[in-house]
Design an enzyme around this catalytic site. Structure first.
Site, PDB file in Angstrom:
ATOM      1  N   TYR A 298       0.829  -1.148  -0.174  1.00 36.90           N
ATOM      2  CA  TYR A 298       0.045  -0.117  -0.195  1.00 36.90           C
ATOM      3  C   TYR A 298       0.728   1.235   0.239  1.00 36.90           C
ATOM      4  CZ  TYR A 298      -4.358  -2.710   1.069  1.00 36.90           C
ATOM      5  OH  TYR A 298      -5.470  -3.395   1.215  1.00 36.90           O
ATOM      6  N   HIS A 336       0.502  -0.551  -4.593  1.00 35.24           N
ATOM      7  CA  HIS A 336      -0.928  -0.555  -4.338  1.00 35.24           C
ATOM      8  C   HIS A 336      -1.685   0.597  -4.086  1.00 35.24           C
ATOM      9  CE1 HIS A 336      -3.845  -3.743  -3.242  1.00 35.24           C
ATOM     10  NE2 HIS A 336      -4.398  -2.976  -2.385  1.00 35.24           N
ATOM     11  N   GLU A 374      -5.170   0.146  -8.067  1.00 36.46           N
ATOM     12  CA  GLU A 374      -6.438   0.433  -8.450  1.00 36.46           C
ATOM     13  C   GLU A 374      -6.653   1.982  -8.228  1.00 36.46           C
ATOM     14  OE1 GLU A 374      -9.331  -1.803  -5.783  1.00 36.46           O
ATOM     15  OE2 GLU A 374      -8.786  -3.767  -6.612  1.00 36.46           O
ATOM     16  N   TYR A 436     -14.605  -8.904  -7.328  1.00 36.81           N
ATOM     17  CA  TYR A 436     -15.027  -9.746  -6.198  1.00 36.81           C
ATOM     18  C   TYR A 436     -16.173 -10.413  -6.481  1.00 36.81           C
ATOM     19  CZ  TYR A 436     -10.901  -8.098  -3.643  1.00 36.81           C
ATOM     20  OH  TYR A 436      -9.543  -7.944  -2.992  1.00 36.81           O
ATOM     21  N   GLU A 462      -5.937  -9.148  -9.031  1.00 38.35           N
ATOM     22  CA  GLU A 462      -6.578  -9.351  -7.713  1.00 38.35           C
ATOM     23  C   GLU A 462      -7.963  -9.781  -7.910  1.00 38.35           C
ATOM     24  OE1 GLU A 462      -5.862  -6.005  -4.814  1.00 38.35           O
ATOM     25  OE2 GLU A 462      -8.014  -6.349  -4.405  1.00 38.35           O
ATOM     26  N   ALA A 468     -16.854  -6.937  -2.295  1.00 43.10           N
ATOM     27  CA  ALA A 468     -15.793  -5.928  -2.786  1.00 43.10           C
ATOM     28  C   ALA A 468     -15.229  -5.317  -1.427  1.00 43.10           C
ATOM     29  CB  ALA A 468     -16.294  -4.842  -3.476  1.00 43.10           C
ATOM     30  N   SER A 469     -15.699  -5.424  -0.219  1.00 48.23           N
ATOM     31  CA  SER A 469     -15.004  -4.879   1.085  1.00 48.23           C
ATOM     32  C   SER A 469     -14.123  -5.837   1.643  1.00 48.23           C
ATOM     33  CB  SER A 469     -16.145  -4.835   1.914  1.00 48.23           C
ATOM     34  OG  SER A 469     -16.735  -6.117   2.370  1.00 48.23           O
ATOM     35  N   TRP A 496      -6.844 -12.430  -3.415  1.00 49.62           N
ATOM     36  CA  TRP A 496      -6.559 -11.754  -2.279  1.00 49.62           C
ATOM     37  C   TRP A 496      -7.239 -12.412  -0.917  1.00 49.62           C
ATOM     38  CZ3 TRP A 496      -4.029  -7.290  -1.565  1.00 49.62           C
ATOM     39  CH2 TRP A 496      -4.322  -6.420  -0.487  1.00 49.62           C
ATOM     40  N   LYS A 501      -6.057 -12.111   8.970  1.00 53.79           N
ATOM     41  CA  LYS A 501      -7.321 -11.042   9.462  1.00 53.79           C
ATOM     42  C   LYS A 501      -8.250 -11.856   9.490  1.00 53.79           C
ATOM     43  CE  LYS A 501      -8.570  -6.112   8.569  1.00 53.79           C
ATOM     44  NZ  LYS A 501      -8.459  -5.108   7.860  1.00 53.79           N
ATOM     45  N   GLU A 503     -11.323 -11.697   8.246  1.00 56.76           N
ATOM     46  CA  GLU A 503     -12.380 -11.187   7.128  1.00 56.76           C
ATOM     47  C   GLU A 503     -12.370 -12.313   6.137  1.00 56.76           C
ATOM     48  OE1 GLU A 503     -10.769  -7.617   5.379  1.00 56.76           O
ATOM     49  OE2 GLU A 503      -9.144  -8.513   4.391  1.00 56.76           O
TER      50      GLU A 503
HETATM   51  C1  IDC Z   1      -8.782  -4.701   1.794  1.00 57.41           C
HETATM   52  C2  IDC Z   1      -8.436  -5.428   2.986  1.00 57.41           C
HETATM   53  C3  IDC Z   1      -8.847  -4.858   4.356  1.00 57.41           C
HETATM   54  C4  IDC Z   1      -8.263  -3.604   4.433  1.00 57.41           C
HETATM   55  C5  IDC Z   1      -8.856  -2.706   3.404  1.00 57.41           C
HETATM   56  C6  IDC Z   1      -8.219  -1.324   3.242  1.00 57.41           C
HETATM   57  O1  IDC Z   1      -9.104  -6.651   2.608  1.00 57.41           O
HETATM   58  O2  IDC Z   1      -8.353  -5.906   5.415  1.00 57.41           O
HETATM   59  O3  IDC Z   1      -8.962  -2.997   5.465  1.00 57.41           O
HETATM   60  O4  IDC Z   1      -8.248  -3.283   1.999  1.00 57.41           O
HETATM   61  O5  IDC Z   1      -6.811  -1.261   3.246  1.00 57.41           O
HETATM   62  C7  IDC Z   1      -9.429  -4.078  -3.299  1.00 57.41           C
HETATM   63  C8  IDC Z   1      -8.158  -3.713  -2.676  1.00 57.41           C
HETATM   64  C9  IDC Z   1      -7.496  -4.087  -1.507  1.00 57.41           C
HETATM   65  C10 IDC Z   1      -8.847  -4.356  -0.483  1.00 57.41           C
HETATM   66  C11 IDC Z   1      -9.742  -5.314  -1.051  1.00 57.41           C
HETATM   67  C12 IDC Z   1     -10.976  -5.544  -0.204  1.00 57.41           C
HETATM   68  O6  IDC Z   1      -7.155  -3.717  -3.939  1.00 57.41           O
HETATM   69  O7  IDC Z   1      -6.601  -3.561  -0.940  1.00 57.41           O
HETATM   70  O8  IDC Z   1      -8.600  -4.888   0.723  1.00 57.41           O
HETATM   71  N1  IDC Z   1     -10.268  -4.825  -2.477  1.00 57.41           N
HETATM   72  O9  IDC Z   1     -11.629  -4.462   0.043  1.00 57.41           O
HETATM   73  N2  IDC Z   1     -10.032  -3.681  -4.191  1.00 57.41           N
HETATM   74  C13 IDC Z   1     -11.126  -4.505  -4.295  1.00 57.41           C
HETATM   75  C14 IDC Z   1     -11.517  -4.968  -2.827  1.00 57.41           C
END
Ligand code: IDC
Length: 538
Positions: A298, A336, A374, A436, A462, A468-469, A496, A501, A503
Site C-alpha cells: 500500500y 498498491h 486500483e 470480487y 487481484e 468488494a469490502s 486476495w 485477518k 475477514e
Molecule cells: C482490503 C483489505 C482490508 C483492508 C482494506 C483497506 O482486505 O483488510 O482494511 O483493504 O486497506 C481491493 C483492494 C484491496 C482491498 C480489497 C478488499 O485492492 O486493498 O483490501 N479490495 O476490500 N479492491 C477491491 C477489493
C-alpha cells in the site's frame, strides 16, 4: 552509498500475562532450568546491504526466541519471570511453560539522525490448552516513538512498549501462534529487548546480550545472491517458462506458448510481513500449486507508507522478491494505490521505487511490475492513469526492457474498456481487471469477454470470492463462473489475500502459522477452497 551493517543481539525473556484477568503480582523467579531461551544472531548479508531507502539503510537481522513460563493458561496469577542464557540451539521446553516468543528485527535504518527499528514478534502457545488474551511488555532500553504497528494494540510507557492482542488474535489455540509487529524510532540502536508480564520487568544481564559489532562496506547495492532455483516439476515455473511476453491478448512463455499464472496476493505487506517469507511461498508452490506471488505494498500515507516508514516497507518487499526468485516463482511487485485514488499523488516515489527495482531485478524474468493497483474516485484513464504509465513504464524499460508491466484501470481496476479505447503504446503491457465475486457478476465478465476478443491483454492481478469490502459472504456460484471464463481465455489470476485477518477474503484463520504447512484447521473457507482449486487445477 556507504552502508553500514550492524550485527545485533536482541534478547527477549520474561513472562506472559495469560488472560485479561491475569495479574503478575505473584511473579516468581523460576529456576534457571525452568526457562529456556535461545538467542541466535546472524548476519545474513555478507558485505552489502541494499535498500530503496532514501536515507542510508542497513539491514539487520537478529532473532531471539524464548519460551515463557506460566502456571497454566487458566491460572489467574502469573508465574513467570526468567533469567536466560544465550545459545544457538533450541532446547526442550520444560513443563509448565505456556508461550514462546520469537522476536526478529528484519529491518532497521537511520532517518534524520534517529534509528528506526522494525520488530516482528511471533507468540506461540506451547501449552496444551487454548489461551485467551495476551499482553507482552517489551522493554526497549530507551525512549522511543512508535511509528507503526500491526496485529496489536500498543501502549508506550517510557522505555516500555506494552503490546496487547486485538480482537481477532486474542485466542491462541494450543500449538497455534500469532504474529504482530511494531516499528519504533529511537535515539540510538535498539540493542536488546526484554519482555515481561504485566509490568514485572525482568533483568537483562550483560551476559545475555551480545556486543554490538559494526561492519562497513562501500559496495553498491547488488543483485541478491540467488541459489539455483529449486525444481518441483510443477506447471508454469520460471525455469520452465522463462521470460514472459504478450502476444495479442495473451500472456506467452519464452517459446511463445500461452501460459497462465495462478497465485496468491499478500495483504498489505506492511501489515502482514510475517507471511511474506520463503517457507510460506514454498508451501504455496508445492502444496497449492501456485506459480506466482503478488506483493501488495500500500502506498498511501494513511496506509502506513510514509517518509519515515517506506524504507522498511520497501526492504520487506525486496526480501520477499528474493525469496520468490530462489523458489523459481513469478512475483508481482504491486504499487498498491488505493487510498490516494490517483497514481499521480505518489508519482515521484513510484518513479524512484520502480527505477530501483527494475535495475536490481533486470536479469530476473521472475519479476513483473504492477504500477498502480486500483485507481479510483476522480482518477481517470486519460487524465491520470495513462499519463502516469507513460512516465513510469519508460523508467522500467530502460533497466529491464522485456519485463511484463501490469497497469491498473479506473474504478478499482474495472474499467478495462477505457484502456481498450485508448491503449498504451508499449509492448508487453497488460491491463488489470479486479473482481470480487459476490459483487461483480455478469456485467463485468461481459466486459472482460469483449475486451479480450478485441485483443486487450488482461491480467486479473487481484480477485476475491467474497464481496468488494473483502468481507461478507463468499459467493461460490459466481466464483466458479469467473474461473470458467478466465480458464477458457487462459487469463492469469491472483487471489486476495495471504493474511490471517478476521475477514472473509483472508486465506488463513487468525493465528495461523507464519511458516506455511497449514492444516485445514488453519485455513478459512476461502483458504480451503483456493487450496483445492489451485492444487487440482489442470
Ligand atoms: C482490503 C483489505 C482490508 C483492508 C482494506 C483497506 O482486505 O483488510 O482494511 O483493504 O486497506 C481491493 C483492494 C484491496 C482491498 C480489497 C478488499 O485492492 O486493498 O483490501 N479490495 O476490500 N479492491 C477491491 C477489493
Amino acid at each position: 552509498m556507504k552502508i553500514s551493517k550492524r550485527i545485533m543481539a536482541v534478547l527477549i525473556s520474561g513472562a506472559m500475562l495469560l488472560s485479561s484477568a491475569c495479574t503478575d503480582n505473584g511473579a516468581q523467579v523460576p529456576m534457571a532450568s525452568d526457562v529456556q531461551q535461545t538467542t541466535s544472531v546472524e548476519a545474513t548479508e555478507s558485505s552489502t546491504s541494499s535498500s530503496v531507502a532514501t536515507s542510508d539503510t542497513s539491514a539487520v537481522e537478529s532473532t531471539s526466541t524464548t519460551a515463557v513460563t506460566s502456571a497454566s493458561s487458566v491460572a489467574d496469577t502469573t508465574v513467570s519471570q526468567s533469567t536466560s542464557t544465550t545459545s544457538s540451539e533450541p532446547q526442550d521446553v520444560p513443563d509448565g511453560q505456556t508461550l514462546s516468543v520469537t522476536c526478529t528485527i528484519p529491518n532497521s535504518w537511520q532517518e534524520g539522525g534517529m534509528e528506526c527499528t522494525q520488530i516482528d514478534v511471533v507468540v506461540r502457545n506451547i501449552s496444551d490448552s487454548d489461551i485467551e488474551g495476551w499482553t507482552i511488555d517489551m522493554t526497549l532500553g530507551q525512549e522511543h516513538e512508535v511509528m507503526q504497528y500491526w496485529n496489536t494494540e500498543v501502549k508506550p510507557n517510557g522505555t516500555v512498549l506494552s503490546c496487547t492482542n486485538v480482537g481477532y488474535n486474542a485466542l491462541i489455540p494450543t500449538n497455534g501462534e500469532i504474529t504482530y509487529g511494531v516499528i519504533v524510532k529511537s535515539a540510538s540502536p535498539i540493542n536488546d529487548i526484554t519482555c515481561s508480564a504485566g509490568g514485572s520487568k525482568l533483568p537483562t544481564t550483560q551476559e545475555n546480550t551480545k556486543p554490538v559489532q559494526t561492519a562497513t562496506s562501500t559496495a553498491a547495492p547488488s543483485a541478491p545472491q540467488i541459489a539455483p532455483p529449486e525444481k518441483t516439476g510443477r506447471y508454469g515455473l520460471v525455469s520452465e517458462c522463462g521470460q514472459l511476453s504478450v502476444k495479442g491478448a495473451d500472456l506467452v512463455d519464452k517459446n511463445g506458448d500461452p501460459v497462465q499464472l495462478r497465485g496468491i496476493s499478500t495483504h498489505g505487506i506492511q501489515w502482514f510481513p510475517a507471511f511474506a517469507n520463503k517457507s510460506v511461498f514454498k508451501h504455496l508452490r508445492d502444496e497449492w500449486n501456485v506459480n506466482v506471488i503478488r506483493l501488495a505494498m500500500y502506498t498511501g500515507a494513511g496506509e502506513g507508507y510514509t517518509d519515515s516508514t517506506k524504507a522498511g516497507i520497501e526492504k520487506t518487499v525486496q526480501d520477499a522478491v528474493d525469496a520468490c526468485i530462489e523458489l523459481d516463482l513469478y512475483v508481482i511487485i504491486d504499487w498498491h494505490v488505493l487510498q490516494d485514488q490517483s497514481p499521480q499523488v505518489r508519482k515521484a516515489d513510484s518513479l524512484r521505487f520502480f527505477e530501483y527495482m527494475s535495475k536490481k531485478y533486470a536479469d530476473h524474468p521472475n519479476v513483473i511490475y504492477e504500477i498502480c493497483n486500483e485507481p479510483n474516485g476522480y482518477a481517470s484513464w486519460e487524465g491520470d492513469v495513462k499519463p502516469y504509465a507513460e512516465e513510469v513504464i519508460p523508467v522500467i524499460r530502460a533497466n529491464d526492457p522485456d519485463s511484463i508491466v501490469i497497469v491498473g484501470t479506473p474504478t478499482w481496476s474495472q474499467d478495462i474498456d477505457k484502456a481498450l479505447a485508448s491503449p498504451l503504446g508499449f509492448d508487453n503491457v497488460m491491463y488489470a481487471l479486479h473482481y470480487y465475486a459476490a459483487t461483480h457478476t455478469d456485467w463485468l465478465r461481459d466486459r472482460l469477454k469483449t475486451c479480450y476478443s478485441n485483443g486487450l491483454p488482461v491480467f486479473v492481478s487481484e480477485f476475491g470470492n467474497c464481496d468488494a469490502s473483502g468481507n461478507g459472504q463468499n459467493n461460490w456460484d459466481q466464483a466458479k463462473k469467473w474461473f470458467e471464463l478466465m480458464d477458457s481465455l487462459n487469463i492469469s489470476y491472483v487471489n486476495w489475500s495471504l493474511a490471517d485477518k478476521a475477514e472473509a477474503a483472508s486465506l488463513l484463520k487468525p493465528g495461523a502459522s507464519t511458516t506455511g504447512g497449514w492444516s485445514d484447521n488453519e485455513l478459512t473457507e476461502n483458504g480451503k477452497f483456493m487450496k483445492s482449486w489451485l492444487r487440482d487445477h489442470q
